[in-house]
Design a protein around this motif. Structure first.
Motif, PDB file in Angstrom:
ATOM      1  N   TYR A  90      33.827 -11.865 -15.792  1.00 14.23           N
ATOM      2  CA  TYR A  90      32.478 -12.415 -15.710  1.00 14.23           C
ATOM      3  C   TYR A  90      31.438 -11.308 -15.582  1.00 14.23           C
ATOM      4  O   TYR A  90      31.732 -10.189 -15.142  1.00 14.23           O
ATOM      5  N   ALA A  91      30.219 -11.646 -15.994  1.00 16.64           N
ATOM      6  CA  ALA A  91      29.101 -10.709 -15.897  1.00 16.64           C
ATOM      7  C   ALA A  91      27.835 -11.484 -15.569  1.00 16.64           C
ATOM      8  O   ALA A  91      27.590 -12.567 -16.130  1.00 16.64           O
ATOM      9  N   GLU A 151      24.096 -12.364 -15.890  1.00 15.15           N
ATOM     10  CA  GLU A 151      23.189 -12.266 -17.041  1.00 15.15           C
ATOM     11  C   GLU A 151      21.771 -12.596 -16.577  1.00 15.15           C
ATOM     12  O   GLU A 151      21.214 -13.645 -16.891  1.00 15.15           O
ATOM     13  N   GLU A 152      21.178 -11.684 -15.827  1.00 17.59           N
ATOM     14  CA  GLU A 152      19.893 -11.924 -15.185  1.00 17.59           C
ATOM     15  C   GLU A 152      18.728 -12.007 -16.159  1.00 17.59           C
ATOM     16  O   GLU A 152      17.648 -12.472 -15.800  1.00 17.59           O
ATOM     17  N   ASP A 153      18.915 -11.560 -17.394  1.00 20.49           N
ATOM     18  CA  ASP A 153      17.854 -11.647 -18.400  1.00 20.49           C
ATOM     19  C   ASP A 153      17.974 -12.907 -19.255  1.00 20.49           C
ATOM     20  O   ASP A 153      17.257 -13.074 -20.247  1.00 20.49           O
ATOM     21  N   ASN A 154      18.852 -13.833 -18.856  1.00 17.91           N
ATOM     22  CA  ASN A 154      19.016 -15.095 -19.574  1.00 17.91           C
ATOM     23  C   ASN A 154      17.730 -15.919 -19.454  1.00 17.91           C
ATOM     24  O   ASN A 154      17.249 -16.180 -18.350  1.00 17.91           O
ATOM     25  N   GLN A 181      18.083 -17.460 -14.706  1.00 23.21           N
ATOM     26  CA  GLN A 181      18.212 -16.080 -14.245  1.00 23.21           C
ATOM     27  C   GLN A 181      19.459 -15.866 -13.401  1.00 23.21           C
ATOM     28  O   GLN A 181      19.859 -14.726 -13.144  1.00 23.21           O
ATOM     29  N   LYS A 239      28.032 -15.173 -17.321  1.00 22.74           N
ATOM     30  CA  LYS A 239      28.730 -15.288 -18.596  1.00 22.74           C
ATOM     31  C   LYS A 239      30.195 -14.913 -18.431  1.00 22.74           C
ATOM     32  O   LYS A 239      30.521 -13.937 -17.760  1.00 22.74           O
ATOM     33  N   SER A 277      34.106 -14.151 -20.195  1.00 24.53           N
ATOM     34  CA  SER A 277      34.785 -13.656 -21.396  1.00 24.53           C
ATOM     35  C   SER A 277      36.274 -13.524 -21.109  1.00 24.53           C
ATOM     36  O   SER A 277      36.705 -13.549 -19.950  1.00 24.53           O
ATOM     37  N   ASP A 328      33.725 -14.040 -25.887  1.00 22.08           N
ATOM     38  CA  ASP A 328      32.866 -14.870 -25.039  1.00 22.08           C
ATOM     39  C   ASP A 328      33.466 -16.265 -24.916  1.00 22.08           C
ATOM     40  O   ASP A 328      33.851 -16.880 -25.925  1.00 22.08           O
ATOM     41  N   TYR A 376      29.870 -20.237 -19.931  1.00 25.70           N
ATOM     42  CA  TYR A 376      29.116 -19.904 -18.729  1.00 25.70           C
ATOM     43  C   TYR A 376      29.573 -20.752 -17.544  1.00 25.70           C
ATOM     44  O   TYR A 376      30.015 -21.888 -17.721  1.00 25.70           O
ATOM     45  N   CYS A 395      26.820 -21.134 -10.326  1.00 28.40           N
ATOM     46  CA  CYS A 395      26.769 -19.707 -10.636  1.00 28.40           C
ATOM     47  C   CYS A 395      26.105 -18.881  -9.532  1.00 28.40           C
ATOM     48  O   CYS A 395      26.289 -17.664  -9.467  1.00 28.40           O
TER      49      CYS A 395
END
Length: 219
Positions: free
Chosen positions: A155-156, A158-161, A165, A169, A171, A176, A179, A185
């Motif tokens: 997982y990562a 993704e604060e720019d989603n 925010q 994400k 994988s 991918d 979410y 989250c």
């Protein structure tokens, strides 16, 4: 420490539509449960055709009477012969199964008759452990068996989603997957870096992967 004291009401227009957070159930220290809609929900009435929950029609009111009793009708009956396997699937602690607020948050209060679901805001603690199903699969169309039961996902944050925010994400070996659901989250942002495990528990699929259930737990 309780696993959560807030449960958010989510709604979407249809199965493949975007999920919106429309309301909040909150339990106080004296165990009283209140419910209110969030301010942005009014915009969804015109833009998405949102219809309020039947017993809670006033978008401006804070409800504090019989809230849990009303929402608990979404829970399956404890007398069902398969109740133990149901609790086991949803990672319900049998010792807490008498607590309807807890059950509503753990099992998401899903029914086939509407598009509401209940998403607990889990608080990070060393023993955090819950089940969730992934979002975004309808947009990705993963081939059958992309992941299997028992697989651990990466997982990562993704604060720019632009949609959320707090997005997380997922994988698997560079592919991918989807979410973590909204609200669920948030615990990833509280936890120490990469300290949570995300493991596939169950899958619904035909030619493509329709649903992926994962357990989230502290490592």
């Amino acid at each position: 420490m309780a696993e959560f004291s807030k449960i958010y009401l989510a709604w979407r227009r249809g199965k493949d539509s975007r999920r919106h957070i429309v309301g909040l159930l909150e339990r106080s220290e004296d165990n009283n449960v209140t419910f209110q809609y969030l301010p942005q929900t009014k915009d969804l009435v015109k833009s998405e055709g949102f219809i309020p929950y039947f017993e809670f029609q006033d978008l401006d009111k804070v409800y504090d009477n019989n809230v849990l009793q009303i929402f608990s009708h979404r829970l399956i009956k404890a007398e069902r012969p398969d109740i133990s396997s149901f609790y086991e699937f949803w990672e319900v602690n049998p010792a807490e199964a008498h607590d309807k607020f807890y059950l509503l948050g753990k099992t998401q209060g899903l029914t086939a008759s509407d598009n509401f679901e209940f998403l607990a805001e889990y608080v990070y603690q060393p023993k955090v452990h819950f089940l969730t199903d992934l979002s975004g699969l309808s947009y990705i169309s993963l081939p059958k068996d992309t992941v299997k039961k028992g697989d651990f996902l990466q997982y990562a944050l993704e604060e720019d989603n632009k949609f959320d925010q707090d997005a997380v994400k997922l994988s698997f070996n560079g592919t991918d997957i989807g979410y973590i659901k909204k609200i669920h989250c948030r615990v990833f942002h509280q936890a120490p870096k990469q300290s949570l495990n995300v493991q596939v528990k169950a899958i619904e699929q035909n030619a493509i992967m329709r649903k992926i259930f994962v357990t989230v737990s502290a490592g």
